[in-house]
Design a protein around this motif. Structure first.
Motif, short mmCIF file in Angstrom:
data_model
loop_
_atom_site.label_atom_id
_atom_site.label_comp_id
_atom_site.label_asym_id
_atom_site.label_seq_id
_atom_site.Cartn_x
_atom_site.Cartn_y
_atom_site.Cartn_z
N TRP A 197 15.23 34.99 54.71
CA TRP A 197 15.01 34.71 53.30
C TRP A 197 14.26 35.87 52.69
CZ3 TRP A 197 15.18 30.82 56.99
CH2 TRP A 197 16.20 29.88 56.79
N ILE A 198 14.96 36.59 51.82
CA ILE A 198 14.48 37.85 51.26
C ILE A 198 14.16 37.67 49.78
CG2 ILE A 198 15.02 40.28 50.89
CD1 ILE A 198 14.82 39.45 53.86
N GLU A 199 12.99 38.15 49.38
CA GLU A 199 12.55 37.99 48.00
C GLU A 199 13.48 38.70 47.02
OE1 GLU A 199 8.57 39.31 47.49
OE2 GLU A 199 7.68 37.57 48.48
N SER A 200 13.86 37.98 45.99
CA SER A 200 14.59 38.53 44.86
C SER A 200 14.41 37.53 43.72
CB SER A 200 16.07 38.71 45.17
OG SER A 200 16.72 37.45 45.25
N PRO A 201 14.56 37.95 42.48
CA PRO A 201 14.42 37.00 41.37
C PRO A 201 15.35 35.79 41.51
CG PRO A 201 14.39 39.23 40.53
CD PRO A 201 14.74 39.33 42.00
N MET A 202 16.60 36.04 41.94
CA MET A 202 17.57 34.96 42.08
C MET A 202 17.13 33.96 43.15
SD MET A 202 21.64 35.14 43.03
CE MET A 202 21.92 36.38 41.77
N PHE A 203 16.67 34.49 44.30
CA PHE A 203 16.23 33.62 45.39
C PHE A 203 15.00 32.81 45.00
CE2 PHE A 203 13.19 33.39 49.01
CZ PHE A 203 13.80 32.36 49.69
N LEU A 204 14.04 33.46 44.40
CA LEU A 204 12.80 32.77 44.04
C LEU A 204 13.05 31.70 42.99
CD1 LEU A 204 10.34 35.81 43.97
CD2 LEU A 204 10.54 34.05 45.73
N ASN A 205 13.92 31.99 42.02
CA ASN A 205 14.27 30.98 41.02
C ASN A 205 14.95 29.78 41.66
OD1 ASN A 205 13.21 32.45 38.90
ND2 ASN A 205 15.17 33.43 38.39
N ALA A 206 15.82 30.07 42.63
CA ALA A 206 16.59 29.00 43.28
C ALA A 206 15.68 28.07 44.08
CB ALA A 206 17.67 29.59 44.17
N ILE A 207 14.79 28.64 44.87
CA ILE A 207 13.95 27.78 45.72
C ILE A 207 12.85 27.08 44.92
CG2 ILE A 207 14.46 29.06 47.83
CD1 ILE A 207 11.59 30.22 47.60
N ASN A 208 12.39 27.73 43.85
CA ASN A 208 11.38 27.08 43.03
C ASN A 208 11.96 25.87 42.28
OD1 ASN A 208 9.27 28.78 43.76
ND2 ASN A 208 9.73 30.26 42.14
N ALA A 209 13.27 25.87 42.12
CA ALA A 209 13.94 24.74 41.47
C ALA A 209 14.27 23.63 42.48
CB ALA A 209 15.21 25.22 40.78
N ASP A 210 14.02 23.88 43.74
CA ASP A 210 14.34 22.91 44.80
C ASP A 210 13.16 22.86 45.77
OD1 ASP A 210 15.40 21.32 46.78
OD2 ASP A 210 17.34 22.37 46.87
N ILE A 268 12.32 25.83 54.17
CA ILE A 268 12.47 27.25 54.49
C ILE A 268 11.15 27.83 54.99
CG2 ILE A 268 12.83 29.54 53.47
CD1 ILE A 268 14.94 28.23 51.65
N ILE A 269 10.08 27.55 54.27
CA ILE A 269 8.77 28.09 54.64
C ILE A 269 8.36 27.62 56.04
CG2 ILE A 269 6.30 27.98 54.11
CD1 ILE A 269 7.12 28.00 51.13
N ASN A 270 8.63 26.37 56.35
CA ASN A 270 8.30 25.83 57.66
C ASN A 270 9.15 26.43 58.77
OD1 ASN A 270 6.31 24.16 56.63
ND2 ASN A 270 7.68 22.41 56.36
N ARG A 271 10.33 26.92 58.41
CA ARG A 271 11.23 27.50 59.41
C ARG A 271 10.79 28.92 59.81
NH1 ARG A 271 16.46 26.20 62.19
NH2 ARG A 271 16.39 27.96 63.59
N ILE A 272 10.20 29.64 58.89
CA ILE A 272 9.84 31.04 59.14
C ILE A 272 8.56 31.11 59.99
CG2 ILE A 272 9.26 33.25 58.08
CD1 ILE A 272 10.72 32.24 55.55
N SER A 273 8.58 31.92 61.04
CA SER A 273 7.42 32.04 61.92
C SER A 273 6.31 32.88 61.28
CB SER A 273 7.83 32.71 63.24
OG SER A 273 8.82 31.97 63.90
N MET A 274 6.68 34.00 60.68
CA MET A 274 5.69 34.90 60.09
C MET A 274 5.36 34.45 58.67
SD MET A 274 7.14 38.57 61.49
CE MET A 274 5.72 39.50 60.92
N PRO A 275 4.23 34.88 58.14
CA PRO A 275 3.88 34.46 56.78
C PRO A 275 4.73 35.16 55.72
CG PRO A 275 2.22 35.96 57.66
CD PRO A 275 3.16 35.64 58.79
N GLY A 276 5.15 34.41 54.71
CA GLY A 276 5.85 35.00 53.57
C GLY A 276 7.32 35.24 53.80
N PHE A 277 7.97 35.73 52.74
CA PHE A 277 9.38 36.06 52.79
C PHE A 277 9.56 37.55 53.06
CE2 PHE A 277 9.15 32.52 49.59
CZ PHE A 277 9.68 31.54 50.42
N GLY A 278 10.76 37.92 53.44
CA GLY A 278 11.07 39.33 53.63
C GLY A 278 11.32 40.03 52.31
#
Length: 253
Positions: free
Chosen positions: A188-201, A208-218
């Protein structure tokens, strides 16, 4: 020396969909490593803005990768205008978030046309010259959806999983000619489109956040750096791999 091993000086790279997001991040990293880059996309204004940001070592051609019959002409124009392609990054792709029961045959075929069939056609055309020169690197941009199941992306996930099969078979043909084919699977890589999509869901965002081992998005830069490595002499003996750049998501429970 280590710096020389990662240098792409003298190389020409073609990055499809190189004007925004991950494609732009890849283009920046390739140029920083010394390569010249040609980006393609459907929107000229976007490409012009990207080239303005990328600088003098970048150029662009307006092109829709779904027009596979015109791909030989595209590669011929690049050869004539910029030189022969040393690095091909098949980044252009489209997404579809829809339950499979609601996905039409036309929608499924459209995803495959962009994400799979165009990749084959572009790779075939670039590989011919690479094989003649006995040197070249080809990168597919896969996805986590091509590695494990994600709901509502049956068409997209299938197209990305199919890239692995295509890569495996091309490796058997291209390796004797020192042409390498590898796949990068972004998480999951940061982009305006991605952030808008997940913030709406919010529920999907939490999953997604729980799935990622390291902190934050790529970031697009993370994908760009992986691309530089796989295209450099440092990876000269690496071909046929799927490299997740995902903060450990693929292995995290």
């Amino acid at each position: 020396m280590a710096d020389d091993a990662f240098s792409l000086a003298g190389k020409l790279a073609l990055v499809t969909g190189g004007g925004t997001g991950i494609g732009l991040g890849i283009s920046k990293a390739l140029i920083e490593a010394g390569a010249r880059v040609v980006i393609t996309g459907r929107r000229e204004a976007v490409l012009q803005e990207a080239v303005g940001e990328l600088g003098q070592h970048a150029g662009y051609l307006v092109f829709d990768v779904t027009n596979t019959t015109a791909i030989p002409e595209l590669i011929g124009e690049i050869n004539q205008k910029y030189g022969e392609v040393d690095i091909l990054v098949n980044n252009a792709g489209i997404h579809l978030k829809k339950f499979s029961k609601d996905t039409t045959d036309e929608e499924f075929a459209g995803i495959l046309q962009t994400n799979l069939l165009s990749v084959f056609s572009l790779t075939r055309e670039c590989a011919r010259k690479m094989m003649d020169r006995k040197d070249g690197s080809i990168i597919f941009i896969g996805s986590m959806a091509g590695i494990f199941g994600i709901d509502r992306v049956a068409a997209y996930g299938t197209s990305k999983a199919a890239l692995t099969g295509l890569m495996n078979n091309l490796v058997t043909e291209y390796s004797p000619f020192n042409v390498r084919v590898n796949t990068i699977a972004p998480g999951w890589i940061e982009s305006p489109m991605f952030l808008n999509a997940i913030n709406a869901d919010p529920a999907r965002k939490e999953k997604i956040i729980n799935r990622i081992s390291m902190p934050g998005f790529g970031t697009p830069e993370d994908i760009g750096n992986a691309t530089v490595f796989l295209c450099s002499k440092a990876a000269r003996y690496i071909t046929g791999v799927v490299l997740p750049v995902d903060g450990g998501a693929v292995v995290n429970f």
